[in-house]
Design an enzyme around this catalytic site. Structure first.
Site, short mmCIF file in Angstrom:
data_model
loop_
_atom_site.label_atom_id
_atom_site.label_comp_id
_atom_site.label_asym_id
_atom_site.label_seq_id
_atom_site.Cartn_x
_atom_site.Cartn_y
_atom_site.Cartn_z
N ARG A 1 0.96 -1.20 -0.12
CA ARG A 1 -0.02 -0.08 -0.04
C ARG A 1 0.82 1.21 0.06
NH1 ARG A 1 -4.83 0.60 4.21
NH2 ARG A 1 -3.08 0.43 5.50
N SER B 1 8.06 -5.11 6.28
CA SER B 1 7.54 -6.47 7.40
C SER B 1 8.51 -7.68 7.33
CB SER B 1 6.04 -6.70 6.94
OG SER B 1 5.42 -5.68 6.71
N ASP C 1 5.93 -3.99 10.57
CA ASP C 1 4.58 -3.60 10.57
C ASP C 1 4.17 -3.77 11.77
OD1 ASP C 1 3.65 -7.02 9.13
OD2 ASP C 1 5.34 -6.39 10.56
C1 0WK Z 1 -2.05 -4.83 7.57
C2 0WK Z 1 -0.76 -4.00 7.93
C3 0WK Z 1 0.56 -4.65 7.31
C4 0WK Z 1 0.69 -5.88 7.65
C5 0WK Z 1 -0.34 -6.72 7.38
C6 0WK Z 1 -0.17 -8.09 7.85
O1 0WK Z 1 -0.98 -2.71 7.36
O2 0WK Z 1 1.57 -3.58 7.51
O3 0WK Z 1 2.05 -6.31 7.03
O4 0WK Z 1 -1.52 -6.32 8.02
O5 0WK Z 1 -1.41 -8.96 7.28
P1 0WK Z 1 -1.30 -9.86 6.32
O6 0WK Z 1 -1.64 -8.86 5.10
O7 0WK Z 1 0.01 -10.43 6.06
O8 0WK Z 1 -2.48 -10.67 6.42
C1 BGC Z 2 8.27 -11.08 9.28
C2 BGC Z 2 8.12 -10.01 10.33
C3 BGC Z 2 6.81 -9.51 9.96
C4 BGC Z 2 5.94 -10.71 10.08
C5 BGC Z 2 4.55 -10.05 10.04
C6 BGC Z 2 7.43 -11.99 9.50
O1 BGC Z 2 7.67 -13.16 8.48
O2 BGC Z 2 9.84 -11.53 9.63
O3 BGC Z 2 9.16 -9.12 10.01
O4 BGC Z 2 6.57 -8.41 11.06
O5 BGC Z 2 6.16 -11.49 9.15
O6 BGC Z 2 4.29 -9.59 8.77
#
Ligand code: 0WK
Ligand code: BGC
Ligand code: BGC
Length: 941
Positions: A563, A627, A681
């Site tokens: 994003r 992240s 993140d």
């Molecule tokens: C939304 C946050 C972002 C994070 C994500 C983790 O803005 O920084 O990495 O959540 O959730 P995912 O998209 O991996 O399910």
């Molecule tokens: C990364 C982290 C991150 C997490 C959640 C992991 O795989 O090593 O830095 O915070 O994923 O997104």
């Protein structure tokens, strides 16, 4: 009277012949006297109510059809008289059933115990190895239920003692011919007694458990498992001799009456099934309890009902079954006697015709055209009644009327079921066998003939073969028990395979303690490098205090989406933080390609965003949520330690990510970037939530990956100078266990997932918890169960063998409350699988076990963090908020709850509030950028 009379069997009575049934006029009969003729008319009037025309029976059929629909519908089931109880049997025997099974049948008046051997060969020869009857003492049928079950357990032991076998372990099927609400094969709650039993303390209770308890209490010589409770109609159906056409209906016309049939599971709304069939027990004995049959009840029926153990109940049963027919006949004879036409007694009914003077067996024999009159003579003589031939003939007429009606009504009920099955299967014609048991049918030619003929007339679209049950329900109950035994064995096997994924509180405490130890190691300078939990300083020293201001660009990379955000931070009065953002996808070839292309792609997105927002050429301070594990030397510098999740872009590890971004900007020569902060993140999420809740000092991500950060006392951070204040630590707990400390938790399925991942041996904790891996763990377990023949009939679909095909979002869907199994089947059918309902139940269980473990492990992690903070601050009780984000946490129906429950158990001295981030970590990155700018401007000042 007209000479031509319509007989309920649909025939004409030729002049000068005796009418086949009392419902015919006697115009041509041999009687001569006026007095006789008056009596004939009286008799016809008396018996007329017992004569049901085909039209009337057609009406009864239609009413039964309506009652069946009401019973099957979830909405009307509770009020329905015909209760259509699911029996949790999904198929009729397939001949593979084998083994020795005990059967206990609570009949009337006997209890029957059998040991049945199923050979499992295509002939499925089923021979009761031993069969014994135990008369049930009358007082037991009216006393405390406990005594009745104890009696059954005693008989069982006597039976086994008499068997003289060395075998000590048995599986038992319980034939329980009373209305029950069944919830599974071995769990069945009594709804209410019928027939001659009225024991206390049984209604509403699980009769399988009552029998199991009675057996345990009774002895310890044998280990007996009550595997199935089966209604006698189901036993009858399942025990049907294998024939050409399948036998999908069971009918009992005995002391009580009832039926069952194989319904389309999707029409049985009480169960979740979608596909296949499900046996339902109609409990049609109660048909008419709502007054539906009042128009055809005779005074005799009302008398029988009033004198019964359950007045107003089982109205249909009281018109058909053997417990009552004798009484109906007796009341009719009493009435005829009163009218002075019988036994020459001139109106005063003989005491001989007292209650229960006539038994139905005799009534049935009297209807026999051959020997019936002789039987009538004998029966009446035994009652002390002087009976003339005409008396015997009249008695025979009355018996025939009552039995013919019973057969007619039974046929109307059966025709309703047949037509229902034909219609619900969208068939033009239905061909089926009906297994029939009970004294009313067994060797009763008149009843069975009437039944067969009437069924033909009332359900002409069905071709029906009535098959007398060979040995009652015994063999059928053994078949059901064999199915239950196979399912139970499967259950045990599945239980054993899933057991390693089920963590005890103790296991979780160990994980909590292990993580705590790794945290300590990660914080200490000397051991930082060796700890699997890297505890990375983030240079974020405080959470937002609301004084942040300004416009910021923010990037959010690392989760499901990339994003770009414009974050405008104003005072709360100005509305606080305003965000405009755009989501961009990052194609796999970019996440796993050259690092330069990844960062070029990021810059392209920024350019696109800026042009869309009319910000071209504008340089705003930028907060970059990245992240992945980064070693930070300062707020705006982060060395990538390793890629995780689905990323493995080359030439990035070991480099400063901010620098890589700046280089990409240079390559694009479009504009300048002012990266003031790079944050993980988890940190962005903590800051974002901290803006609304100042107690938020922990950030948690449970998404594609998982990780946590928290505000640690600087004095504990051995890798950063300084003793005062706090610093946010990015734990990178995803790597917890990479040093093997979590191996005890790892199952072969986890190892398989790790071995084929982009980073084998790495991110072990993450691979037990996060969305990127849970679906794959489930897929591997499903393949293993299929391999073992415990699922999908041992046939995996090619699709299911495709890595990552079983997405984690399926878990969330499959586990969502209220998702009927039908939807679970839908998801699995999408994967090209042929799914039975049992399969869906197993798949749902596997998803539940894998997701629960993930939530519990995550909870153990959070408990370790909040306990650390509490101890850091020497508090008895800590109240803290955890800012959370991530698709798995947000979308999975039970993850959050299970995780929070685990935190409460493992960190009881911390009251932890979980605040779900709505704006994402980009907002947090901008807030950190705001703090960095403020600090920088103060330093410049
Ligand atoms: C939304 C946050 C972002 C994070 C994500 C983790 O803005 O920084 O990495 O959540 O959730 P995912 O998209 O991996 O399910
Ligand atoms: C990364 C982290 C991150 C997490 C959640 C992991 O795989 O090593 O830095 O915070 O994923 O997104
Ligand atoms: C019971 C049924 C049983 C039938 C035949 C009825 O009274 O309610 O459950 O199947 O009798 O035995």
């Amino acid at each position: 009277m007209s000479a031509r009379q319509e007989d309920p069997m649909g025939g004409e009575v030729p002049p000068g012949q005796l009418p086949a049934s009392p419902c015919q006029g006697w115009a041509g009969s041999t009687q001569s006297s006026i007095q006789d003729r008056n009596f004939t008319v009286q008799m016809q009037n008396t018996l007329q109510p017992l004569c049901l025309s085909l039209e009337k029976l057609q009406q009864v059929k239609v009413r039964m059809l309506e009652a069946i629909e009401l019973g099957l519908s979830r909405r009307t089931h509770a009020q329905a008289t015909v209760r259509m109880q699911p029996a949790f049997i999904r198929s009729t025997p397939d001949g593979t059933e084998r083994g020795d099974f005990l059967v206990v049948e609570l009949g009337d008046p006997d209890l029957r115990v059998l040991l049945v051997r199923l050979t499992g060969d295509e002939h499925q020869t089923v021979t009761p190895v031993k069969d014994q009857r135990f008369p049930v003492p009358k007082e037991l049928t009216q006393g405390p239920g406990e005594k009745l079950f104890a009696f059954m357990a005693r008989c069982l032991c006597e039976f086994l003692d008499g068997l003289g076998t060395v075998q000590k372990t048995f599986q038992l099927g319980f034939s329980f011919p009373f209305p029950c609400r069944q919830t599974q094969l071995d769990q069945s709650y009594l709804l209410g007694w019928t027939k001659n039993i009225q024991c206390s303390d049984v209604e509403g209770r699980d009769v399988a458990q009552l029998l199991q308890d009675a057996i345990q209490k009774q002895q310890d010589r044998y280990s007996i498992d009550v595997l199935a409770v089966v209604n006698d109609t189901v036993g009858t159906m399942m025990g049907c001799e294998p024939r050409a056409e399948p036998c999908e209906i069971g009918l009992v016309v005995d002391a009580g009456t009832n039926s069952c049939f194989m319904a389309e599971a999707r029409h049985v709304e009480l169960v979740e099934e979608t596909g296949g069939r499900m046996a339902v027990v109609s409990e049609w004995g109660a048909f008419g309890d709502d007054g539906t049959l009042n128009d055809l009840l005779s005074d005799f029926d009302r008398l029988v009902d009033q004198e019964s153990l359950n007045p107003g109940k089982q109205r249909f049963e009281k018109l058909i079954s053997s417990l009552y027919l004798g009484e109906i006949v007796r009341h009719a004879l009493v009435q005829l006697t009163k009218q002075g036409g019988l036994f020459n007694t001139h109106t005063s009914p003989s005491p001989a015709l007292k209650q229960e003077a006539l038994c139905t067996q005799d009534v049935l024999k009297i209807t026999d055209e051959q020997g019936g009159l002789a039987t009538a003579q004998r029966v009446l003589r035994d009652l002390g009644l002087e009976a003339s031939d005409q008396d015997c003939f009249i008695v025979q007429q009355v018996c025939s009327a009552v039995c013919t009606r019973a057969a007619g009504l039974c046929a109307a009920g059966l025709a309703a079921i047949l037509s229902y099955m034909c219609r619900s299967r969208e068939l033009a014609r239905l061909k089926t066998s009906v297994a029939v048991d009970g004294v009313m049918f067994r060797d009763q030619t008149k009843f069975s003939r009437t039944l067969q003929q009437r069924v033909k007339q009332l359900a002409p679209e069905c071709e029906v073969t009535l098959v007398p049950a060979k040995d009652g329900g015994g063999r059928g109950v053994a078949m059901v028990t064999a199915v239950a035994s196979r399912l139970a064995a499967q259950r045990q096997q599945i239980g054993r395979i899933l057991a390693p994924l089920k963590l005890t509180l103790d296991d979780l405490r160990k994980v909590q303690a292990l993580l705590r130890r790794e945290m300590e190691l990660g914080l200490r300078k000397e051991t930082h490098a060796t700890s699997s939990v890297r505890m990375l300083p983030t240079y974020v020293r405080a959470t937002p205090d609301g004084s942040e201001r300004g416009d910021f660009l923010a990037l959010d990379l690392g989760g499901t989406n990339f994003r770009v955000l414009l974050v405008q931070v104003g005072s709360r009065e100005q509305g606080g933080v305003q965000i405009v953002s755009e989501v961009y996808s990052i194609p796999p070839e970019v996440t796993q390609g050259p690092g330069s292309e990844l960062f070029d792609h990021i810059v392209t997105c920024i350019v696109d965003f800026q042009s869309k927002q009319g910000m071209v050429g504008q340089t705003l301070p930028l907060g970059f949520t990245f992240s992945f594990p980064c070693q930070q030397m300062s707020l705006d510098q982060g060395i990538l330690l390793s890629w995780t999740k689905g990323f493995s872009a080359s030439d990035c590890v070991g480099k400063d990510v901010v620098q890589l971004l700046r280089e990409a900007v240079q390559r694009k020569q479009h504009f300048t970037l002012d990266v003031v902060a790079i944050v993980n993140d988890t940190v962005g999420t903590m800051m974002s939530c901290g803006y609304d809740d100042p107690r938020c000092e922990v950030g948690l991500i449970v998404g594609t990956g998982t990780n946590a950060c928290y505000m640690e006392e600087l004095r504990h951070v051995g890798t950063v100078a300084g003793e005062e204040g706090r610093m946010c630590i990015n734990m990178e707990w995803g790597a917890f266990g990479d040093n093997g400390c979590l191996d005890a938790v790892f199952t072969p399925f986890d190892r398989q997932v790790d071995e084929v991942s982009l980073n084998p041996g790495k991110q072990r904790f993450e691979k037990l918890i996060s969305g990127m891996y849970l679906g794959e763990i489930v897929r591997r377990i499903l393949l293993h169960l299929t391999d073992k023949g415990l699922l999908f009939r041992g046939r995996p679909s090619p699709k299911l063998q495709t890595p990552d095909i079983f997405q984690t979002k399926f878990l969330s869907a499959i586990e969502s409350d209220g998702l009927a199994l039908r939807q679970v089947c839908g998801i699995l059918e999408e994967l090209g699988l042929h799914v039975t309902c049992d399969d869906s139940l197993v798949v749902r269980e596997v998803c539940q076990v894998v997701a629960l473990r993930a939530a519990q492990l995550c909870g153990a992690g959070v408990a370790a963090v909040v306990e650390k903070i509490r101890e850091n601050r020497g508090l008895k009780q800590l109240s803290v908020t955890v800012g959370v984000d991530g698709t798995l946490y947000k979308l999975h129906p039970h993850f959050a709850q299970n995780m929070q429950a685990t935190v409460q158990q493992l960190a009881p001295r911390c009251s932890v509030t979980f605040l779900q981030s709505e704006d994402g970590s980009g907002k947090g990155a901008a807030l950190i950028a705001a703090v960095a700018c403020r600090v920088a401007s103060h330093q410049r000042a």
